[in-house]
Scaffold this motif. Sequence first.
Motif, short mmCIF file in Angstrom:
data_model
loop_
_atom_site.label_atom_id
_atom_site.label_comp_id
_atom_site.label_asym_id
_atom_site.label_seq_id
_atom_site.Cartn_x
_atom_site.Cartn_y
_atom_site.Cartn_z
N UNK A 145 0.77 -1.17 0.05
CA UNK A 145 -0.06 0.14 -0.07
C UNK A 145 0.66 1.31 -0.02
N UNK A 146 2.00 1.12 0.94
CA UNK A 146 2.69 2.46 0.76
C UNK A 146 3.73 2.54 -0.36
N UNK A 147 4.32 1.40 -0.75
CA UNK A 147 5.28 1.65 -1.68
C UNK A 147 5.27 1.00 -3.07
N UNK A 162 10.17 8.10 -0.06
CA UNK A 162 9.81 8.50 -1.05
C UNK A 162 8.52 9.16 -1.23
N UNK A 163 7.54 8.70 -0.51
CA UNK A 163 6.18 9.10 -0.76
C UNK A 163 5.26 9.23 0.68
N UNK A 164 4.58 10.27 0.78
CA UNK A 164 3.80 10.34 2.04
C UNK A 164 3.02 8.96 2.07
N UNK A 165 2.73 8.36 3.30
CA UNK A 165 2.00 7.19 3.59
C UNK A 165 0.64 7.60 3.11
N UNK A 166 -0.29 6.74 2.25
CA UNK A 166 -1.53 6.95 2.23
C UNK A 166 -2.51 7.08 3.10
N UNK A 168 -5.08 5.44 4.02
CA UNK A 168 -5.90 4.30 4.43
C UNK A 168 -4.80 3.57 5.27
N UNK A 286 10.01 14.17 3.59
CA UNK A 286 11.16 14.16 2.89
C UNK A 286 11.71 15.53 3.15
#
Lengths: 367, 166, 372
Positions: A145-147, A162-166, A168, A286
């Motif tokens: 889900x995260x990556x 690398x990205x914000x956690x979603x 959900x 980040x």
Amino acid sequence: MTLKTEPFVLNVGPQHPSTHGVFRMRATLDGEVVVDIEPIFGYLHRGIEKLAEERTYTGVIPLTDRLDYLSSMANNLGYCLAVEKLAGIPVPERAQYIRVIMAELQRIASHLIAVGAFLNDCGAFMTPIVYMIREREKILDLFDMVCGQRLTYNYMRPGGVSQEIPDEFLPALDKFLKQMPGWIDEYDQLLKENEILLARSKGVGTLSQELAISISASGPVLRGSGIKWDIRRADPYSIYERFEFDIPTGTVGDCYDRYRVRVEEMRQSLRILEQARQQIPGGEFRSKVPHLIRPPVGETYAHIEAPKGELGFYLVSDNSIAPYRCHVRAPSLLNVTALRDLMIGWKIADLILIFGSMDICMGEIDR
Amino acid sequence: MKFERYGIGIAKGLRVTFKHLFRRPVTVQYPEQKLHMSRRIRGNELIWDKDKCTGCATCAKTCPQGVIQVITSVDAVENKYVVEKFEVDTGYCISCGLCIEACPYEALYMGYAYERAKYRREDVIQTNEQLLPSADRLRSGYMYPEIAAQLPRQTLLLERITEEEE
Amino acid sequence: MMIFNPDPSSVRQMPTLAPDWPGGFWWHWLLFTVIIIAFVLLLVMGYIWLERRAMGRMQARLGPNRAGPFGLLQPVADALKVMLKEDIVPVNADKIVHLLAPIIAFAPVLIIFAVVPFANGALLADLNIGIVFVVAISSISTLGVFMAGWGSSNKYSLLGAMRNVASVVSYEIPVVLSIAGVVLITGSLSMNQIVLAQEIPFILLQPLGFLIFFIGGCAEINRSPFDLLEADSEIVAGFHTEYSGMKFAMFYLVEYAEALVISALITTLFLGGWRGPILPPWLWFLVKVMVVFFVMVWTRTTLPRVRIDQLMALAWKFLFPLALLNLFITGIEILAWPTAIAWLIPVNIAVMVILVLLWSKLFKLGWGRVEV
């Protein structure tokens, strides 16, 4: 008349159902008893350290995924800490918490496989490992889900993730934290007190404290021998000094102790996860990092407590976009050096068991 | 090692396995039953937005495997690069997603599909038009939260189990 | 003469074989040979299906469900697949031994069923030494296994075969001693007579004997937790590592046919064989056999494997003395109180519990590390 005998040399591996990869042990047997053993590895060598010298600092992260492929997140974390240390990159608060959550989830996932495979090596026909892979699947779902990947996450970056956690993710994590203790209890019911398992693993493959220290073992293998050494406590990295957790240790350092230490560590990881879940702040995921990182000339060593032990990255920079040298201190490799001392005098069945209890990942040993 | 527990441990284990006999299996029968993949799935293809691409080749430089090849020519009238060839050898692609992260013009996406195995090696190399988005080549939400929001919610084993149990 | 023993004349009164059966004995022989082969093959398929499905469900999986309804045809599909496979013989193998091994392993398993009654009198040969016959024949399979291990010229195979020989030789003794208890009560060696004598299933009169027979039986046929000879996590596949195609299928068949034999023996000796209310005798027999096998699957799913020295220790230090004691106690009981069965049941169960607890404290399992 004298009977002539010759040693019975058995090749265990590299293709063997329970050598956890392409590990090979050349065992000399006397009947069923192991007289001598020679571990041979290198079948999975991919030259990751050399490849790292050709890649940008960010481009090495996918390579670290492939070191210990059962705990990619921990590898990512270790490498990113090294780069941050080398280049002096700050990490935002939220990113630190996300990293801790991921690393601890990864620890549970890796220990699930380790314990399951160990019990499977004992001969519990597939059942424990199937149960544990089911729980690991839930963690992999969270990582997915995260990556977007289930094995090679490539999630952490120098300076954060690398990205914000979603959105959900956190509710799903809560659900997981609610369910997981019950599942661990059930595994304990399944085999913790099983007489056959106790008979098989208690006192088998005892790793003494002196030997454990002299081979510089780390992780559950070291703690199984009763040494309270955990890098999260001994040399806190990231934000581990903020969390409350115990360091479970064994008493004698046999296979059973190592197995119990792993199970207890899963419980402690859940504790850390609970706290991190409560405390996670908002903010950036980040910090501002240039696309191509050029650390100043110098060298650094950063280590973390990976599921299998102390995972260290030694980086040398010559102020270019690629590391001049990248060395990995792989916990599995150092733990595996104890094998010969542990195995001599035991039966073939124990050889497999002891090997299973070391929790080896060939991707890390051969690199 | 003595047989100290008189088989109580064995009985406990037997109870756990027997309980599982009445639990719902977690198996997914793949070709018939398909789960919703993660919204950020890094599927095994790249999707390229031709209009947004300027031919800067940042993706090619970032790619750790070097599977992206960009050939451009100079359009002197419009003062820009024209992408003549954008080629991805998905056979060597490790789906790390670094190219998507690097692209400054948001012209590259990971694919949402995961069933892209090919029979022939040459089919694996995808060039120009083959990389464009289409109805069956959905874009994944990897690095693009706004695309992720439109994709179906990921099926979680976590939730499937809780729903089935009391 | 024990009171459990039925009047011999009453047995004679219920023959299933009509005296005026045309051809007499030979028809009977032919019929039962066909029945036995069909029974063994069909039930082995049933066993494979049951094992895979039950094990699948216990492991939160589905198990095979593609071939036929509920995957019932899966063993058939497996058999077809395995028959079409290439038969590979290792270069260094002893070709003749390699070829003969599966046959020698398989034949005795079929022969044993000659004396197993499916219903009253429904058996190929009601030998008056039936149970001795079973014990004698069942050990022959070991020879086949050892030939396979030796003939394959593979070290793993040899190790597996050696383990099998060791375990069979050791476990034969407690198994036979536990059978002797049953024979003492019945006063006959004939399998049919043993079943007829079971007004109360002998599991209640001989609980300790049942326990020893079950453990010993599992060890003899190498079911988990005693599946050392094909311990897949240790010695790959043991004696049949080098077998493929039809020969492998034979060994696979032997494995399950042996499980069938042991469950049929347990049913006959301890669970009252074909006896039971309402249902026809053969169905009772099948149901009991399946239940016994389910317990075997269940333990296989749950338990880890023991080590070879622990296996030996269990046989010689745990099962053997207990089997002797069991025989001794049974003998005393039969001498002293030949008529009082009812109150012997709780006594025997109590004796079993006390002995098992006591022995659990006394004995040490295995030797541990050997100095080399």
